[in-house]
Write a protein that holds these residues in place. Structure first.
Motif, PDB file in Angstrom:
ATOM      1  N   PHE A  60      57.892   1.369  21.771  1.00 37.60           N
ATOM      2  CA  PHE A  60      59.114   1.174  20.995  1.00 37.60           C
ATOM      3  C   PHE A  60      59.876   2.485  20.849  1.00 37.60           C
ATOM      4  CE2 PHE A  60      56.271  -2.217  19.450  1.00 37.60           C
ATOM      5  CZ  PHE A  60      57.085  -3.320  19.657  1.00 37.60           C
ATOM      6  N   ILE A  61      61.182   2.381  20.946  1.00 42.33           N
ATOM      7  CA  ILE A  61      62.048   3.542  20.790  1.00 42.33           C
ATOM      8  C   ILE A  61      62.149   3.885  19.305  1.00 42.33           C
ATOM      9  CG2 ILE A  61      64.369   4.466  21.137  1.00 42.33           C
ATOM     10  CD1 ILE A  61      64.626   2.492  23.493  1.00 42.33           C
ATOM     11  N   GLY A  62      61.788   5.101  18.956  1.00 42.83           N
ATOM     12  CA  GLY A  62      61.834   5.518  17.566  1.00 42.83           C
ATOM     13  C   GLY A  62      63.247   5.693  17.052  1.00 42.83           C
ATOM     14  N   GLU A  63      63.430   5.412  15.769  1.00 41.26           N
ATOM     15  CA  GLU A  63      64.716   5.642  15.109  1.00 41.26           C
ATOM     16  C   GLU A  63      64.431   6.020  13.663  1.00 41.26           C
ATOM     17  OE1 GLU A  63      66.123   1.247  13.769  1.00 41.26           O
ATOM     18  OE2 GLU A  63      66.402   1.688  15.902  1.00 41.26           O
ATOM     19  N   ALA A  64      65.474   6.230  12.882  1.00 41.51           N
ATOM     20  CA  ALA A  64      65.298   6.748  11.526  1.00 41.51           C
ATOM     21  C   ALA A  64      64.379   5.880  10.670  1.00 41.51           C
ATOM     22  CB  ALA A  64      66.666   6.885  10.852  1.00 41.51           C
ATOM     23  N   SER A  65      64.564   4.565  10.724  1.00 36.81           N
ATOM     24  CA  SER A  65      63.755   3.673   9.887  1.00 36.81           C
ATOM     25  C   SER A  65      62.350   3.460  10.431  1.00 36.81           C
ATOM     26  CB  SER A  65      64.461   2.325   9.735  1.00 36.81           C
ATOM     27  OG  SER A  65      64.704   1.739  11.000  1.00 36.81           O
ATOM     28  N   PHE A  66      62.172   3.698  11.736  1.00 34.88           N
ATOM     29  CA  PHE A  66      60.860   3.558  12.360  1.00 34.88           C
ATOM     30  C   PHE A  66      60.595   4.778  13.247  1.00 34.88           C
ATOM     31  CE2 PHE A  66      61.602  -0.900  11.337  1.00 34.88           C
ATOM     32  CZ  PHE A  66      60.345  -1.324  10.923  1.00 34.88           C
ATOM     33  N   PRO A  67      60.155   5.888  12.662  1.00 36.79           N
ATOM     34  CA  PRO A  67      59.884   7.087  13.465  1.00 36.79           C
ATOM     35  C   PRO A  67      58.745   6.851  14.448  1.00 36.79           C
ATOM     36  CG  PRO A  67      59.051   7.353  11.230  1.00 36.79           C
ATOM     37  CD  PRO A  67      59.844   6.086  11.232  1.00 36.79           C
ATOM     38  N   ARG A  68      58.708   7.669  15.468  1.00 39.80           N
ATOM     39  CA  ARG A  68      57.730   7.478  16.532  1.00 39.80           C
ATOM     40  C   ARG A  68      56.283   7.547  16.035  1.00 39.80           C
ATOM     41  NH1 ARG A  68      56.851   4.770  20.304  1.00 39.80           N
ATOM     42  NH2 ARG A  68      55.291   6.229  21.037  1.00 39.80           N
ATOM     43  N   TRP A  69      55.963   8.354  15.038  1.00 38.12           N
ATOM     44  CA  TRP A  69      54.565   8.447  14.618  1.00 38.12           C
ATOM     45  C   TRP A  69      54.081   7.118  14.050  1.00 38.12           C
ATOM     46  CZ3 TRP A  69      52.799   7.545   9.706  1.00 38.12           C
ATOM     47  CH2 TRP A  69      53.715   7.611   8.658  1.00 38.12           C
ATOM     48  N   LYS A  70      54.968   6.391  13.370  1.00 34.28           N
ATOM     49  CA  LYS A  70      54.589   5.072  12.872  1.00 34.28           C
ATOM     50  C   LYS A  70      54.435   4.076  14.025  1.00 34.28           C
ATOM     51  CE  LYS A  70      56.591   5.168   8.213  1.00 34.28           C
ATOM     52  NZ  LYS A  70      57.540   4.478   7.288  1.00 34.28           N
ATOM     53  N   LEU A  71      55.373   4.118  14.942  1.00 33.25           N
ATOM     54  CA  LEU A  71      55.325   3.204  16.073  1.00 33.25           C
ATOM     55  C   LEU A  71      54.117   3.471  16.955  1.00 33.25           C
ATOM     56  CD1 LEU A  71      59.116   3.273  16.972  1.00 33.25           C
ATOM     57  CD2 LEU A  71      57.867   1.401  15.875  1.00 33.25           C
ATOM     58  N   LEU A  72      53.692   4.732  17.028  1.00 28.38           N
ATOM     59  CA  LEU A  72      52.518   5.073  17.820  1.00 28.38           C
ATOM     60  C   LEU A  72      51.266   4.421  17.247  1.00 28.38           C
ATOM     61  CD1 LEU A  72      51.353   6.658  20.193  1.00 28.38           C
ATOM     62  CD2 LEU A  72      51.099   8.623  18.678  1.00 28.38           C
ATOM     63  N   ILE A  73      51.158   4.372  15.926  1.00 28.44           N
ATOM     64  CA  ILE A  73      50.021   3.696  15.286  1.00 28.44           C
ATOM     65  C   ILE A  73      49.993   2.229  15.695  1.00 28.44           C
ATOM     66  CG2 ILE A  73      49.065   2.938  13.067  1.00 28.44           C
ATOM     67  CD1 ILE A  73      50.185   5.518  11.839  1.00 28.44           C
ATOM     68  N   LEU A  74      51.147   1.591  15.633  1.00 27.41           N
ATOM     69  CA  LEU A  74      51.252   0.184  16.015  1.00 27.41           C
ATOM     70  C   LEU A  74      50.882  -0.025  17.479  1.00 27.41           C
ATOM     71  CD1 LEU A  74      52.089  -2.619  14.965  1.00 27.41           C
ATOM     72  CD2 LEU A  74      54.405  -2.097  15.758  1.00 27.41           C
ATOM     73  N   GLU A  75      51.345   0.865  18.344  1.00 35.06           N
ATOM     74  CA  GLU A  75      51.044   0.743  19.770  1.00 35.06           C
ATOM     75  C   GLU A  75      49.562   0.911  20.059  1.00 35.06           C
ATOM     76  OE1 GLU A  75      53.619   3.602  21.585  1.00 35.06           O
ATOM     77  OE2 GLU A  75      55.394   2.603  20.775  1.00 35.06           O
ATOM     78  N   LYS A  76      48.903   1.827  19.349  1.00 35.59           N
ATOM     79  CA  LYS A  76      47.468   2.029  19.556  1.00 35.59           C
ATOM     80  C   LYS A  76      46.685   0.783  19.160  1.00 35.59           C
ATOM     81  CE  LYS A  76      47.496   6.222  21.159  1.00 35.59           C
ATOM     82  NZ  LYS A  76      47.079   6.487  22.573  1.00 35.59           N
ATOM     83  N   LEU A  77      47.078   0.163  18.045  1.00 33.64           N
ATOM     84  CA  LEU A  77      46.430  -1.089  17.643  1.00 33.64           C
ATOM     85  C   LEU A  77      46.659  -2.170  18.699  1.00 33.64           C
ATOM     86  CD1 LEU A  77      47.419  -1.223  13.849  1.00 33.64           C
ATOM     87  CD2 LEU A  77      45.128  -0.850  14.776  1.00 33.64           C
ATOM     88  N   LYS A  78      47.894  -2.275  19.146  1.00 37.87           N
ATOM     89  CA  LYS A  78      48.255  -3.277  20.140  1.00 37.87           C
ATOM     90  C   LYS A  78      47.509  -3.065  21.449  1.00 37.87           C
ATOM     91  CE  LYS A  78      52.485  -2.846  21.546  1.00 37.87           C
ATOM     92  NZ  LYS A  78      52.338  -2.345  22.924  1.00 37.87           N
ATOM     93  N   ASP A  79      47.425  -1.816  21.901  1.00 42.20           N
ATOM     94  CA  ASP A  79      46.762  -1.520  23.166  1.00 42.20           C
ATOM     95  C   ASP A  79      45.257  -1.737  23.088  1.00 42.20           C
ATOM     96  OD1 ASP A  79      49.239  -0.870  24.119  1.00 42.20           O
ATOM     97  OD2 ASP A  79      48.900   1.295  24.195  1.00 42.20           O
ATOM     98  N   THR A  80      44.665  -1.448  21.932  1.00 38.67           N
ATOM     99  CA  THR A  80      43.224  -1.669  21.756  1.00 38.67           C
ATOM    100  C   THR A  80      42.884  -3.150  21.880  1.00 38.67           C
ATOM    101  OG1 THR A  80      42.990   0.262  20.323  1.00 38.67           O
ATOM    102  CG2 THR A  80      41.279  -1.416  20.184  1.00 38.67           C
TER     103      THR A  80
END
Length: 276
Positions: A157-177
């Motif tokens: 996911f492309i990070g933006e002000a309301s969803f910074p990349r560090w938060k999205l990275l957590i979500l992606e790690k859960l999703k990828d696992t």
């Protein structure tokens, strides 16, 4: 590549326009110049993009595809799935093959695309996504392996002000696992049209579902297993990027993570049960 920021290559495609009328002719000219350079009249690969009410996003998507760095001959096909905005006007100004599928649904739209495709292989794409320059090469490295009939890539996911990349990275790690667990017995549940590839010959034999419901991509992938294997394209560089608009439907980041965990726990036991 830093996982905590958006890739540099995405910036040039974040066009500031909100409506078709705002798009300058110079941008169409620039993208078309690149499209004329990269596309082939005798493609090995057909990239099928489906679009529904994406008059600006389809420009961004095709813009990224026009920057593909590959020696593999390919064509781009855009299927307008009965859009009510000016998506078709945008498509008409781009040097791509285009068709209009009046039957609503991703399945009918993808089916129309594969029927019109000239390539031996199909790569599916979505209009609201950004494709890295190495995407075709990375996907074909896996799809052309012996016995492989279908592949899928992952997305970020492309990070933006309301969803910074560090938060999205957590979500992606859960999703990828969870995707890694599902791949053991049910790889078709990981196969999404956002980044999917398959052998057209077998795709035509099976066909996409002809009704308007989700899961047309996974259904095709599951049926393709009778002809060969499903594999994952694991390259980080080859990941597709998309915006966060689907995430915002669930509200806060906490609610998004919680709902994802609940959903995965509910079907956890099925990750080890083969349906084929």
């Amino acid at each position: 590549m830093s996982y905590l920021k958006n890739p540099d290559w995405i910036g040039q495609f974040l066009y500031p326009y909100e409506k078709y009328e705002e798009i300058p002719s110079s941008l169409f000219e620039s993208i078309n110049t690149d499209l004329d350079k990269v596309q082939s009249k005798t493609p090995l690969v057909s990239i099928v993009v489906i679009a529904w009410n994406e008059e600006i996003n389809i420009l961004r998507c095709v813009g990224t595809l026009s920057q593909m760095k590959t020696d593999i001959p390919f064509e781009i096909i855009v299927v307008n799935n009965n859009s009510k905005d000016r998506t078709q006007d945008t498509i008409d100004h781009l040097h791509v093959k285009s068709y209009n599928e009046l039957t609503q649904g991703a399945g009918p739209a993808r089916q129309k695309g594969q029927e019109e495709a000239l390539g031996k292989y199909i790569l599916t794409a979505d209009a609201d996504c950004f494709y890295p320059p190495c995407w075709v090469d990375e996907m074909l490295k896996v799809l052309q392996q012996d016995g492989v009939v279908c592949i899928y890539g992952r997305y970020s996911f492309i990070g933006e002000a309301s969803f910074p990349r560090w938060k999205l990275l957590i979500l992606e790690k859960l999703k990828d696992t969870m995707a890694g667990l599902r791949h053991i017995k049910q790889p078709y549940f990981n196969t999404f049209g956002i980044s999917m590839g398959y052998v057209k010959e077998y795709g035509l034999k099976i066909g996409f579902i002809k009704i308007n419901r989700r899961g047309e991509d996974g259904q095709l992938a599951m049926d393709l297993m009778k002809y060969g294997k499903i594999r994952q394209m694991k390259s980080r560089r080859g990941r597709v990027w998309t915006g966060v608009r689907t995430l915002t439907q669930n509200g806060s980041f906490y609610n998004i993570v919680l709902s994802r965990i609940k959903e995965d726990l509910k079907r956890f036991k099925y990750n080890f049960i083969s349906r084929n």
